[in-house]
Design an enzyme around this catalytic site. Structure first.
Site, PDB file in Angstrom:
ATOM      1  N   GLU A 293      -3.810   1.879  -7.172  1.00  0.00           N
ATOM      2  CA  GLU A 293      -4.260   2.873  -6.200  1.00  0.00           C
ATOM      3  C   GLU A 293      -3.416   4.138  -6.359  1.00  0.00           C
ATOM      4  O   GLU A 293      -2.373   4.276  -5.720  1.00  0.00           O
ATOM      5  CB  GLU A 293      -4.144   2.306  -4.779  1.00  0.00           C
ATOM      6  CG  GLU A 293      -4.960   1.027  -4.600  1.00  0.00           C
ATOM      7  CD  GLU A 293      -5.216   0.692  -3.135  1.00  0.00           C
ATOM      8  OE1 GLU A 293      -4.474   1.205  -2.275  1.00  0.00           O
ATOM      9  OE2 GLU A 293      -6.153  -0.056  -2.855  1.00  0.00           O
TER      10      GLU A 293
ATOM     11  N   HIS B  71       0.849  -1.199   0.000  1.00  0.00           N
ATOM     12  CA  HIS B  71       0.000   0.000   0.000  1.00  0.00           C
ATOM     13  C   HIS B  71       0.883   1.246   0.000  1.00  0.00           C
ATOM     14  O   HIS B  71       1.961   1.261   0.585  1.00  0.00           O
ATOM     15  CB  HIS B  71      -0.918  -0.004   1.228  1.00  0.00           C
ATOM     16  CG  HIS B  71      -2.014   1.003   1.152  1.00  0.00           C
ATOM     17  ND1 HIS B  71      -1.805   2.338   1.420  1.00  0.00           N
ATOM     18  CD2 HIS B  71      -3.322   0.888   0.817  1.00  0.00           C
ATOM     19  CE1 HIS B  71      -2.942   2.993   1.251  1.00  0.00           C
ATOM     20  NE2 HIS B  71      -3.877   2.137   0.890  1.00  0.00           N
TER      21      HIS B  71
END
Length: 206
Positions: free
Chosen positions: A146, A76
């Protein structure tokens, strides 16, 4: 709350052809697993790259499996930016988690600065290439695009912007891994997705 979210998902109805996975902070993983039916997966938001050793505070894939979990999110952007995780470390984590039997959601994405400099594809390809160097079997990998500039900022990549990157990633997989993997791999978008924009995003081909 996590309890409310789990109850809402459990009540459904959910599309039986769509795999649903809830990613929550480590202290609540057991709670989420206990509240959700087996048809809904639970993902940790991180794990480490080795099975055991003196790594105080780290969580191994084996520990996650002890909790009955099947998934982990790795790479992430916050792990990259705040905790200094490199492409190579993330790739090692992905390989170890897969080897231990977990399914992996591997995150990639560019910053606003990188997008404005025209580096979106270069950054996403670099991050994906590092993972590809460590992965032989892609059947348990989901790629999550993302864009950093769209996470928690209220800014969302337009469906067209997301589709453009997803299509480029599929082309990259065709050229660098295989056409079979390119066709089969799931690429999901994350970044300020809401009830208002999810239908349009989901309607894009890639």
């Amino acid at each position: 709350s996590i309890t409310e979210l789990c109850k809402t998902l459990s009540a459904g109805p959910l599309d039986p052809n769509t795999e649903v996975v809830v990613g929550c902070p480590a202290p609540y993983l057991s709670l989420a697993r206990s509240l959700l039916p087996e048809t809904i997966g639970v993902a940790a938001q991180n794990c480490y790259k080795v099975a055991k050793g003196a790594f105080t505070g780290e969580i191994s894939p084996a520990m996650l499996k002890d909790l009955g979990l099947g998934w982990v999110i790795l790479g992430h952007s916050e792990r990259r930016a705040i905790f200094g995780e490199t492409d190579e470390l993330i790739a090692e984590k992905v390989a170890h988690a897969l080897g231990e039997g977990l399914k992996v959601i591997a995150c990639i994405g560019e910053t606003l600065q990188e997008r404005e400099a025209g580096q979106t594809e270069a950054v996403c390809f670099r991050q994906t290439k590092a993972i590809a160097a460590q992965v032989k079997d892609w059947s348990n990998v989901v790629i999550a695009y993302e864009p950093v500039w769209a996470i928690g900022t209220g800014k969302t990549a337009t469906p067209e912007q997301a589709q453009e990157v997803h299509a480029a990633l599929r082309k990259w997989f065709t050229e660098n891994v295989s056409a079979d993997v390119s066709n089969a791999i799931r690429i999901q978008y994350g970044g300020s997705v809401t009830a208002a924009n999810c239908r349009e995003l989901a309607g894009k081909p890639d």
